[in-house]
Design a protein around this motif. Structure first.
Motif, PDB file in Angstrom:
ATOM      1  N   THR A  30      49.416  40.834  31.881  1.00  0.00           N
ATOM      2  CA  THR A  30      48.930  39.447  31.304  1.00  0.00           C
ATOM      3  C   THR A  30      49.842  38.251  31.718  1.00  0.00           C
ATOM      4  O   THR A  30      50.843  38.448  32.197  1.00  0.00           O
ATOM      5  CB  THR A  30      48.920  39.360  29.926  1.00  0.00           C
ATOM      6  OG1 THR A  30      50.214  39.429  29.229  1.00  0.00           O
ATOM      7  CG2 THR A  30      48.140  40.924  29.036  1.00  0.00           C
ATOM      8  N   ALA A  31      48.888  37.170  31.814  1.00  0.00           N
ATOM      9  CA  ALA A  31      49.613  35.944  32.292  1.00  0.00           C
ATOM     10  C   ALA A  31      50.965  35.682  31.550  1.00  0.00           C
ATOM     11  O   ALA A  31      51.970  35.438  32.018  1.00  0.00           O
ATOM     12  CB  ALA A  31      48.835  35.064  32.315  1.00  0.00           C
ATOM     13  N   ARG A  35      54.790  35.230  33.029  1.00  0.00           N
ATOM     14  CA  ARG A  35      55.204  34.105  32.709  1.00  0.00           C
ATOM     15  C   ARG A  35      56.810  34.301  32.098  1.00  0.00           C
ATOM     16  O   ARG A  35      57.556  33.531  32.517  1.00  0.00           O
ATOM     17  CB  ARG A  35      54.470  33.068  31.896  1.00  0.00           C
ATOM     18  CG  ARG A  35      54.956  31.768  31.915  1.00  0.00           C
ATOM     19  CD  ARG A  35      53.992  30.878  30.905  1.00  0.00           C
ATOM     20  NE  ARG A  35      52.688  30.827  31.211  1.00  0.00           N
ATOM     21  CZ  ARG A  35      52.157  30.006  32.226  1.00  0.00           C
ATOM     22  NH1 ARG A  35      52.892  29.074  32.724  1.00  0.00           N
ATOM     23  NH2 ARG A  35      50.787  30.019  32.442  1.00  0.00           N
ATOM     24  N   PHE A  49      49.858  30.229  40.031  1.00  0.00           N
ATOM     25  CA  PHE A  49      48.728  30.164  39.195  1.00  0.00           C
ATOM     26  C   PHE A  49      48.428  31.394  38.555  1.00  0.00           C
ATOM     27  O   PHE A  49      47.989  32.357  39.085  1.00  0.00           O
ATOM     28  CB  PHE A  49      47.291  30.110  40.158  1.00  0.00           C
ATOM     29  CG  PHE A  49      46.237  29.957  39.602  1.00  0.00           C
ATOM     30  CD1 PHE A  49      45.725  28.820  38.614  1.00  0.00           C
ATOM     31  CD2 PHE A  49      45.166  31.142  39.886  1.00  0.00           C
ATOM     32  CE1 PHE A  49      44.347  28.940  38.117  1.00  0.00           C
ATOM     33  CE2 PHE A  49      44.001  30.919  39.227  1.00  0.00           C
ATOM     34  CZ  PHE A  49      43.340  29.761  38.386  1.00  0.00           C
ATOM     35  N   PHE A  50      48.475  31.344  37.026  1.00  0.00           N
ATOM     36  CA  PHE A  50      48.484  32.753  36.187  1.00  0.00           C
ATOM     37  C   PHE A  50      46.953  33.266  35.869  1.00  0.00           C
ATOM     38  O   PHE A  50      46.989  34.211  35.383  1.00  0.00           O
ATOM     39  CB  PHE A  50      49.295  32.273  34.988  1.00  0.00           C
ATOM     40  CG  PHE A  50      50.821  32.317  35.235  1.00  0.00           C
ATOM     41  CD1 PHE A  50      51.483  33.275  35.291  1.00  0.00           C
ATOM     42  CD2 PHE A  50      51.350  31.083  35.527  1.00  0.00           C
ATOM     43  CE1 PHE A  50      52.728  33.539  35.535  1.00  0.00           C
ATOM     44  CE2 PHE A  50      52.726  31.009  35.756  1.00  0.00           C
ATOM     45  CZ  PHE A  50      53.633  32.123  35.729  1.00  0.00           C
ATOM     46  N   GLU A  51      45.995  32.294  35.888  1.00  0.00           N
ATOM     47  CA  GLU A  51      44.828  32.505  35.592  1.00  0.00           C
ATOM     48  C   GLU A  51      43.911  33.331  36.537  1.00  0.00           C
ATOM     49  O   GLU A  51      42.951  32.948  37.010  1.00  0.00           O
ATOM     50  CB  GLU A  51      43.889  31.226  35.218  1.00  0.00           C
ATOM     51  CG  GLU A  51      44.648  30.389  33.965  1.00  0.00           C
ATOM     52  CD  GLU A  51      45.019  31.403  32.782  1.00  0.00           C
ATOM     53  OE1 GLU A  51      44.051  32.273  32.566  1.00  0.00           O
ATOM     54  OE2 GLU A  51      46.184  31.234  32.194  1.00  0.00           O
ATOM     55  N   GLN A  52      44.324  34.754  36.851  1.00  0.00           N
ATOM     56  CA  GLN A  52      43.447  35.518  37.766  1.00  0.00           C
ATOM     57  C   GLN A  52      44.029  37.128  37.253  1.00  0.00           C
ATOM     58  O   GLN A  52      44.865  37.109  36.466  1.00  0.00           O
ATOM     59  CB  GLN A  52      43.948  35.285  39.224  1.00  0.00           C
ATOM     60  CG  GLN A  52      45.565  35.265  39.490  1.00  0.00           C
ATOM     61  CD  GLN A  52      46.183  34.916  40.966  1.00  0.00           C
ATOM     62  OE1 GLN A  52      45.337  35.420  41.677  1.00  0.00           O
ATOM     63  NE2 GLN A  52      47.187  34.114  41.039  1.00  0.00           N
ATOM     64  N   LEU A  57      47.346  38.495  40.551  1.00  0.00           N
ATOM     65  CA  LEU A  57      48.748  37.396  40.084  1.00  0.00           C
ATOM     66  C   LEU A  57      49.941  38.099  40.728  1.00  0.00           C
ATOM     67  O   LEU A  57      50.828  37.205  41.090  1.00  0.00           O
ATOM     68  CB  LEU A  57      48.593  37.546  38.518  1.00  0.00           C
ATOM     69  CG  LEU A  57      49.853  36.972  37.737  1.00  0.00           C
ATOM     70  CD1 LEU A  57      49.956  35.347  38.099  1.00  0.00           C
ATOM     71  CD2 LEU A  57      49.626  37.423  36.197  1.00  0.00           C
ATOM     72  N   GLN A 326      42.838  45.800  34.406  1.00  0.00           N
ATOM     73  CA  GLN A 326      41.897  44.791  34.381  1.00  0.00           C
ATOM     74  C   GLN A 326      41.816  43.957  32.895  1.00  0.00           C
ATOM     75  O   GLN A 326      41.604  45.126  32.002  1.00  0.00           O
ATOM     76  CB  GLN A 326      40.519  45.031  35.021  1.00  0.00           C
ATOM     77  CG  GLN A 326      40.584  45.417  36.175  1.00  0.00           C
ATOM     78  CD  GLN A 326      39.300  46.094  36.767  1.00  0.00           C
ATOM     79  OE1 GLN A 326      38.272  45.604  36.551  1.00  0.00           O
ATOM     80  NE2 GLN A 326      39.188  47.209  37.203  1.00  0.00           N
ATOM     81  N   GLU A 327      41.556  42.751  32.906  1.00  0.00           N
ATOM     82  CA  GLU A 327      41.534  42.109  31.682  1.00  0.00           C
ATOM     83  C   GLU A 327      39.836  42.015  31.411  1.00  0.00           C
ATOM     84  O   GLU A 327      39.292  41.344  32.516  1.00  0.00           O
ATOM     85  CB  GLU A 327      42.061  40.899  31.651  1.00  0.00           C
ATOM     86  CG  GLU A 327      43.544  40.928  31.315  1.00  0.00           C
ATOM     87  CD  GLU A 327      44.227  39.524  31.017  1.00  0.00           C
ATOM     88  OE1 GLU A 327      44.230  39.008  30.020  1.00  0.00           O
ATOM     89  OE2 GLU A 327      44.477  38.851  31.765  1.00  0.00           O
ATOM     90  N   GLY A 330      38.430  39.262  27.376  1.00  0.00           N
ATOM     91  CA  GLY A 330      39.861  38.589  26.937  1.00  0.00           C
ATOM     92  C   GLY A 330      40.565  39.814  25.932  1.00  0.00           C
ATOM     93  O   GLY A 330      41.428  39.588  25.057  1.00  0.00           O
TER      94      GLY A 330
END
Length: 357
Positions: A30-31, A35, A49-52, A57, A326-327, A330
């Motif tokens: 997960t992002a 992080r 850029f974390f939203e991938q 990522l 894979q996410e 959500g």
């Protein structure tokens, strides 16, 4: 050639680089998790850029860290954070110490994505909705789960770790006993990526841990590389091994059964070449054809060649390839994996004039 953690640009073209990216995506899918890890090594997270997707990522994270000379620091932090019993611990330890790394030769496409025989590893909405992130189930199903796990204990001695030497180096995988002196695994476990056949193969039976996660002594059996019979297209291979002990059960291929949609798939395996484990959570069968079975059961590199069982302990497939985390919707990341139908293996053996006694 030794893998260099300090190389610039990051060597994604190397198998070790691809495996590092995949392992990091497994550990930090997960992002938020990625992080936190970067913050712990005091890396500027505003550069990422974390939203991938997790694999994308981690491609960016490794690329950016390479340009800042901090890949080794990142890998060392991951190694120190892993518990002693993690199957990924030896991989990261070898990277930090600049030691040669055994690579699981799982089939990949040219872009590094998993090579599935049927479709790809993308998880569509119907598959993602199978478990709805609920890890509880009816108390009335507990006796059935107990029976299943008991059958896994009985079948586990048939499964072994393979240590394979090829012209390209060393690699590992899983196999299981299917005859008096026969082991079944994948074509890609006994061949390197260029198609070269194994030069030496050792099967380790009983490579396991006890209830306290203390390692148990294994029994090494030398296999006959000249006996290899295999099919690259359907990714199966058999090899003879003399001296298999009577106590190690035979998993009869001719007693394999049809998979059932949405039923469970249990996999006894050596993930990342580590001591034996069983995948049994979020393990639904999501799809199957006359050639392959897809399931959500957790696997890792090194699980290739593992037997896939149903809840009754009946063989349904030979594990072939693992997908990427894979996410979806959500929810926590999940993976779709692929196995070869045992009926396909039997048909291939028959076509080559081989009968398993």
């Amino acid at each position: 050639m030794q893998f260099d953690l300090d190389a610039l640009p990051f060597p994604f073209h190397r198998q070790e680089g691809q495996q590092l990216r995949k392992n990091l995506a497994e550990l930090y899918p997960t992002a938020a998790a990625a992080r936190r890890l970067l913050s712990e090594i005091q890396f500027d997270t505003s550069l990422i850029f974390f939203e991938q997707a997790p694999v994308s990522l981690w491609h960016e994270i490794l690329d950016t860290n390479a340009r800042h000379g901090t890949v080794r620091t990142l890998v060392a932090k991951v190694h120190d954070s892993l518990p002693r019993t993690s199957p990924l611990k030896p991989f990261f330890a070898a990277l930090v110490a600049s030691r040669p790394i055994e690579i699981e030769a799982e089939p990949l496409n040219d872009d590094g994505t998993p090579r599935f025989i049927d479709g790809d590893d993308q998880v569509p909405v119907p598959e993602a909705l199978l478990y709805l992130d609920n890890l509880t189930f009816s108390i009335g199903r507990v006796p059935g789960l107990i029976r299943t796990l008991q059958s896994m204990l009985q079948l586990a001695p048939a499964v072994c770790r393979l240590d394979v030497s090829t012209g390209a180096g060393n690699q590992f995988g899983t196999a299981f006993r299917v005859g008096a002196d026969l082991l079944l695994t994948n074509w890609h476990v006994l061949h390197d990526r260029a198609g070269g056949r194994a030069r030496a193969v050792t099967a380790e039976f009983g490579y396991e841990a006890d209830h306290n996660d203390n390692g148990l002594a294994a029994t090494a059996v030398v296999c006959d590389v000249n006996s290899i019979l295999a099919d690259q297209a359907d990714d199966w291979a058999i090899i003879r091994a003399a001296g298999l002990q009577p106590a190690w059960p035979v998993v009869a291929l001719d007693q394999a059964v049809e998979p059932t949609l949405n039923d469970a798939a249990f996999i006894i395996q050596h993930p990342n070449g580590a001591r034996k484990r069983v995948g049994f959570v979020r393990n639904q069968v999501t799809n199957f054809t006359d050639r392959v079975v897809h399931y959500l059961t957790d696997t890792q590199e090194g699980s290739s060649g593992s037997p896939v069982f149903d809840a009754a302990g009946r063989l349904i497939a030979l594990h072939h390839a693992g997908g990427r985390p894979q996410e979806v919707l959500g929810r926590p990341p999940l993976k779709k994996n692929e196995g070869i139908r045992i009926q396909r293996v039997l048909a291939g053996l028959k076509a080559k004039g081989f009968a398993i006694a």
